[in-house]
Write an enzyme that holds these catalytic residues in place. Sequence first.
Site, PDB file in Angstrom:
ATOM      1  N   ASP A  86      24.555  46.558  67.927  1.00 44.14           N
ATOM      2  CA  ASP A  86      24.565  47.202  65.946  1.00 44.14           C
ATOM      3  C   ASP A  86      22.633  47.898  66.347  1.00 44.14           C
ATOM      4  OD1 ASP A  86      24.022  47.466  63.833  1.00 44.14           O
ATOM      5  OD2 ASP A  86      25.029  45.300  63.541  1.00 44.14           O
ATOM      6  N   TYR A 177      24.274  59.100  50.970  1.00 44.10           N
ATOM      7  CA  TYR A 177      23.882  59.097  51.565  1.00 44.10           C
ATOM      8  C   TYR A 177      23.006  59.902  52.238  1.00 44.10           C
ATOM      9  CZ  TYR A 177      26.099  61.345  55.988  1.00 44.10           C
ATOM     10  OH  TYR A 177      25.399  61.943  57.851  1.00 44.10           O
TER      11      TYR A 177
END
Length: 276
Positions: A86, A177
Amino acid sequence: MAHTPLTPLENTPAPHAPHIAAEQPDTPHRVVVITGAGTGIGRAAARAFAAEGAQVVAVGRRPGPLAETAAPAAGIDGAIAPYPADITEDGAPEAVVRHAVETYGRLDVLVNNAAVVGSGALGTHTKESMAPQLATNLVAPVLLTQEAVPHLERARGVVVNISTSVGQRGWPGNSVYAATKTGLELLTRSWAVELAPRGVRVVGVAPGAIDTPIADHQGWSPEHRAALRAWQIEHTPMGRIGRPEEVAWAITRLAAPDAAFVTGVILPVDGGAVVG
């Protein structure tokens, strides 16, 4: 053709010294790190680089999809090495770069592809809801690139940042985003200037509507996905959805040694959406 030896950091040219194509490493010797390589554009890019002869470190959070990316195929058996991680976790950028360099001896290309999409109109956002997008789409590429630069400098390497062509227009309901991706584009242009004296190129690819499982990751209903696809096709002059392999082509071409005089550019791969 003989392989160009690595250049020690202390022997790199002074700022603004020219870096010509002859200094680029031969493609078959390159080591490429790709984030978000488990599906979609990242998977297609990993396979495209591997098909050219590069060794690819495929980074992603889920081991299963990474294993599928690296599954043996014609001409690339063993050329893609999964590295589950991650990239938003503390120490992950350092670990990813260290693994690539310690395992393969160099780093030539970093593809910052991993992204998290989160929809929501103004008035619905919270600090907690925005955090995954900011951490994955903006902060992680900064930290990964910082960690990679010394090794990219030795190899006269390339950073490829994956943004979105939709972010160049208004995108109601997805503004956070889009903002992270347009921010990544500004980083691309800024780093291109900062790193040119060190022999490192920085380029970007801005996909439009591409056939990836990103909507599935959002948990959208079939009706929502169908409505999104219809809207995307309506706003794409070429009248269709793109394929991940078409974006991978742009990534590999901009990262190729033949593109040695190209930096700071962000190439839309969107079927004309940004100009339509």
